[in-house]
Write an enzyme that holds these catalytic residues in place. Structure first.
Site, PDB file in Angstrom:
ATOM      1  N   CYS A  83       0.842  -1.204   0.000  1.00  0.00           N
ATOM      2  CA  CYS A  83       0.000   0.000   0.000  1.00  0.00           C
ATOM      3  C   CYS A  83       0.872   1.247   0.000  1.00  0.00           C
ATOM      4  CB  CYS A  83      -0.916  -0.001   1.225  1.00  0.00           C
ATOM      5  SG  CYS A  83      -1.968   1.466   1.348  1.00  0.00           S
ATOM      6  N   CYS A  89      -0.428   6.003   7.246  1.00  0.00           N
ATOM      7  CA  CYS A  89      -1.827   5.739   7.587  1.00  0.00           C
ATOM      8  C   CYS A  89      -1.962   5.152   8.989  1.00  0.00           C
ATOM      9  CB  CYS A  89      -2.429   4.788   6.551  1.00  0.00           C
ATOM     10  SG  CYS A  89      -4.001   4.062   7.011  1.00  0.00           S
ATOM     11  N   CYS A  92      -2.311  -0.646   8.676  1.00  0.00           N
ATOM     12  CA  CYS A  92      -1.849  -2.032   8.462  1.00  0.00           C
ATOM     13  C   CYS A  92      -0.355  -2.065   8.741  1.00  0.00           C
ATOM     14  CB  CYS A  92      -2.151  -2.502   7.037  1.00  0.00           C
ATOM     15  SG  CYS A  92      -3.890  -2.457   6.594  1.00  0.00           S
ATOM     16  N   CYS A 184      -7.449   1.896  -0.719  1.00  0.00           N
ATOM     17  CA  CYS A 184      -7.341   1.144   0.528  1.00  0.00           C
ATOM     18  C   CYS A 184      -7.552  -0.338   0.231  1.00  0.00           C
ATOM     19  CB  CYS A 184      -8.379   1.636   1.543  1.00  0.00           C
ATOM     20  SG  CYS A 184      -8.294   0.773   3.125  1.00  0.00           S
ATOM     21  N   GLN A 317     -19.109  -8.557  13.235  1.00  0.00           N
ATOM     22  CA  GLN A 317     -17.683  -8.807  13.052  1.00  0.00           C
ATOM     23  C   GLN A 317     -17.226  -8.279  11.699  1.00  0.00           C
ATOM     24  OE1 GLN A 317     -15.312  -9.838  14.938  1.00  0.00           O
ATOM     25  NE2 GLN A 317     -16.194 -11.019  16.623  1.00  0.00           N
ATOM     26  N   TYR A 346     -21.933 -11.206  26.700  1.00  0.00           N
ATOM     27  CA  TYR A 346     -21.452 -10.148  25.798  1.00  0.00           C
ATOM     28  C   TYR A 346     -21.879 -10.509  24.373  1.00  0.00           C
ATOM     29  CZ  TYR A 346     -18.494  -9.704  29.945  1.00  0.00           C
ATOM     30  OH  TYR A 346     -18.042  -9.610  31.240  1.00  0.00           O
ATOM     31  N   GLU A 367     -26.156  -8.744  27.177  1.00  0.00           N
ATOM     32  CA  GLU A 367     -25.369  -7.689  26.528  1.00  0.00           C
ATOM     33  C   GLU A 367     -25.714  -6.353  27.192  1.00  0.00           C
ATOM     34  OE1 GLU A 367     -23.271  -5.084  24.447  1.00  0.00           O
ATOM     35  OE2 GLU A 367     -22.998  -7.246  24.165  1.00  0.00           O
ATOM     36  N   ASP A 416     -17.635 -13.747  25.126  1.00  0.00           N
ATOM     37  CA  ASP A 416     -16.822 -13.009  24.158  1.00  0.00           C
ATOM     38  C   ASP A 416     -16.765 -11.549  24.601  1.00  0.00           C
ATOM     39  OD1 ASP A 416     -15.458 -12.047  21.996  1.00  0.00           O
ATOM     40  OD2 ASP A 416     -17.004 -12.493  20.513  1.00  0.00           O
ATOM     41  N   CYS A 443     -10.471 -11.067  22.237  1.00  0.00           N
ATOM     42  CA  CYS A 443      -9.688 -10.247  21.314  1.00  0.00           C
ATOM     43  C   CYS A 443      -8.477  -9.659  22.019  1.00  0.00           C
ATOM     44  CB  CYS A 443     -10.548  -9.134  20.719  1.00  0.00           C
ATOM     45  SG  CYS A 443     -11.237  -8.009  21.951  1.00  0.00           S
TER      46      CYS A 443
END
Length: 485
Positions: A83, A89, A92, A184, A317, A346, A367, A416, A443
């Site tokens: 990129c 940016c 990434c 992008c 997601q 969650y 949630e 989660d 995560c």
């Protein structure tokens, strides 16, 4: 008058980068201790094995922080970034590292966190699930439209006038500076075409963009969501623009342009937000054309794919294909026979809950975001699923003995949580509820490891599966199966 300290910054020359650390930083080890290396905006990317010159930016008791000023020798782990915006940016940051090596670093991060923080007995950790594809994998991007364009060093050095407007991404560490994006690699077509068309429209019609310091201007953000079609059908596209001024003429011109130029847009919306920040969860979304949602489809193995309605504020997601692979792991490890009561903590918009619902007796989703619970209930209705209930509230307040008495104690818990992990009070409640199995999706393996240390009182970790959801970044998802001792 006290004289200021103008001591020159400490520099280190020709040092070798040893490894990757947390948050994507790199490590240099010296006799004086560890140095965590970051890349300055516009600077060279750093990879393990590089030989670099460093400038120390911060000194702590236990470590130092530095930025790389020059790469003297390139690591064999490197590859050429694809990129043109790489290094500025901030989106990434691992493009310069070969993908197989990215996976190896993520795998090691999971191992390190679970062993050093969790300090629990572990089985052999499965090899990380690689992402396919590694480009154009996101289904949502939000572009900032701002009167505050980031200038390159060459542009800043010239005396030529520069238009300050830009449509793109914030430069890391600068809330008021936006890098104009030409192409992008994160989201599939027609994302790039829509963003570029809006950019061209702004300049052709001299439209004002929002100034993040002075809080004036019209156009604030451009949000694009894409969804894959079912059985070869065309995908769906949602575009939501956020404006700061009630100007129907300007708005209608832009929206009519988008509708005319991109007939594939199936949901066209706008938000009038006069606040001093761009957050819009508390704002009203107006559907200008098409449906108020797009639809994502997911095969739950029942023969009838699940349909998820995704609105402008909905959480879904962002890597749908890899989310499907992650959910399959969670479902398989839950050991479902059809008789279980499953708690999905969650639950968000109920994706995991509905993914397992047709294989269990009952699903109870909890949630804290009420709007997400409303989405989950709609999605259950759309799919004709009647054995799933969803409840809103802070997890610590909802997950009580009285709640268990009312809805029944879980046989299986799937959790989660956000990056902060589970509150200790919630973890303690899980110990009291004593389900046979807990499937913990995370995560953030650091907070996951902390929670596993508490659950270790009654549960053994019997399986671990890292999953790469976000190629070319340091982020990694992880699924852990806990079985009651």
């Amino acid at each position: 008058m006290r004289r200021k300290n103008h001591k020159a910054p400490e520099r280190l020359y020709a040092v070798t980068v040893a490894d990757v650390a947390a948050e994507g930083k790199c490590i240099v080890r010296t006799e004086e201790g560890v140095i965590f290396v970051e890349n300055p905006t516009g600077g060279p990317g750093v990879a393990p094995g590089d030989v670099v010159d460093l400038r120390v930016t911060n000194k702590k008791k236990q470590y130092r922080e530095a930025v790389a000023e020059r790469v003297i020798e390139r690591s064999a782990l490197r590859t050429d970034p694809f990129c043109e915006h790489f290094g500025t940016c901030g989106g990434c940051k691992w493009q310069h590292i070969q993908y197989d090596e990215q996976l190896r670093f993520k795998q090691q991060q999971v191992v390190d966190h679970l062993t050093r923080i969790g300090k629990v007995a572990l089985p052999t950790i499965r090899p990380i699930l690689a992402a396919h594809p590694t480009e154009y994998y996101r289904n949502k991007l939000e572009f900032t439209c701002a009167d505050g364009r980031w200038l390159t060093q060459a542009e800043a050095a010239t005396d030529l006038p520069m238009d300050p407007r830009a449509v793109g991404f914030h430069v890391p560490g600068r809330f008021d500076k936006v890098l104009p994006i030409h192409h992008c690699y994160l989201q599939p077509d027609p994302s790039n075409a829509i963003r570029q068309a809006v950019t061209d429209y702004v300049f052709a019609n001299d439209m004002s963009l929002y100034n993040l310091k002075q809080h004036v201007g019209f156009l604030r953000t451009l949000i694009i969501r894409t969804a894959g079609g079912l059985n070869g059908a065309p995908g769906q596209v949602m575009v939501t623009v956020q404006v700061a001024q009630d100007n129907p003429e300007l708005l209608d011109g832009l929206m009519s342009f988008l509708q005319r130029e991109f007939p594939q847009i199936t949901s066209l919306n706008y938000i009038l937000n006069t606040k001093k920040n761009d957050s819009y969860q508390d704002q009203t979304v107006i559907n200008w054309a098409g449906k108020a949602y797009i639809e994502e489809f997911m095969d739950d193995g029942s023969g009838t794919p699940l349909t998820f309605r995704v609105g402008p504020k909905s959480f879904y997601q962002t890597n749908a294909q890899q989310a499907y692979n992650l959910y399959k792991v969670a479902r398989d490890w839950a050991g479902l026979t059809g008789n279980e009561r499953v708690y999905d903590l969650y639950t968000g918009t109920g994706t995991i809950a509905l993914f397992v619902a047709r294989r269990v007796r009952e699903v109870v989703g909890v949630e804290y975001v009420e709007a997400s619970v409303a989405d989950a209930r709609i999605n259950a209705q759309v799919n004709g699923i009647s054995n799933a209930s969803f409840h809103a509230g802070d997890m610590r307040d909802v997950l009580t003995d009285a709640f268990f008495d009312q809805h029944g104690r879980p046989d299986v818990v799937i959790t989660d949580p956000p990056r902060a992990g589970m509150d200790e009070a919630v973890t303690r409640q899980l110990l009291k509820a004593a389900p046979e199995r807990i499937v913990y999706v995370s995560c953030n393996t650091a907070t996951q490891a902390r929670d596993l240390g508490i659950l270790d009182e009654a549960y053994a970790v019997t399986d671990v599966q890292p999953v790469d959801m976000f190629p070319h970044t340091h982020h990694v998802e992880n699924v852990v199966l806990l079985t009651k001792r």
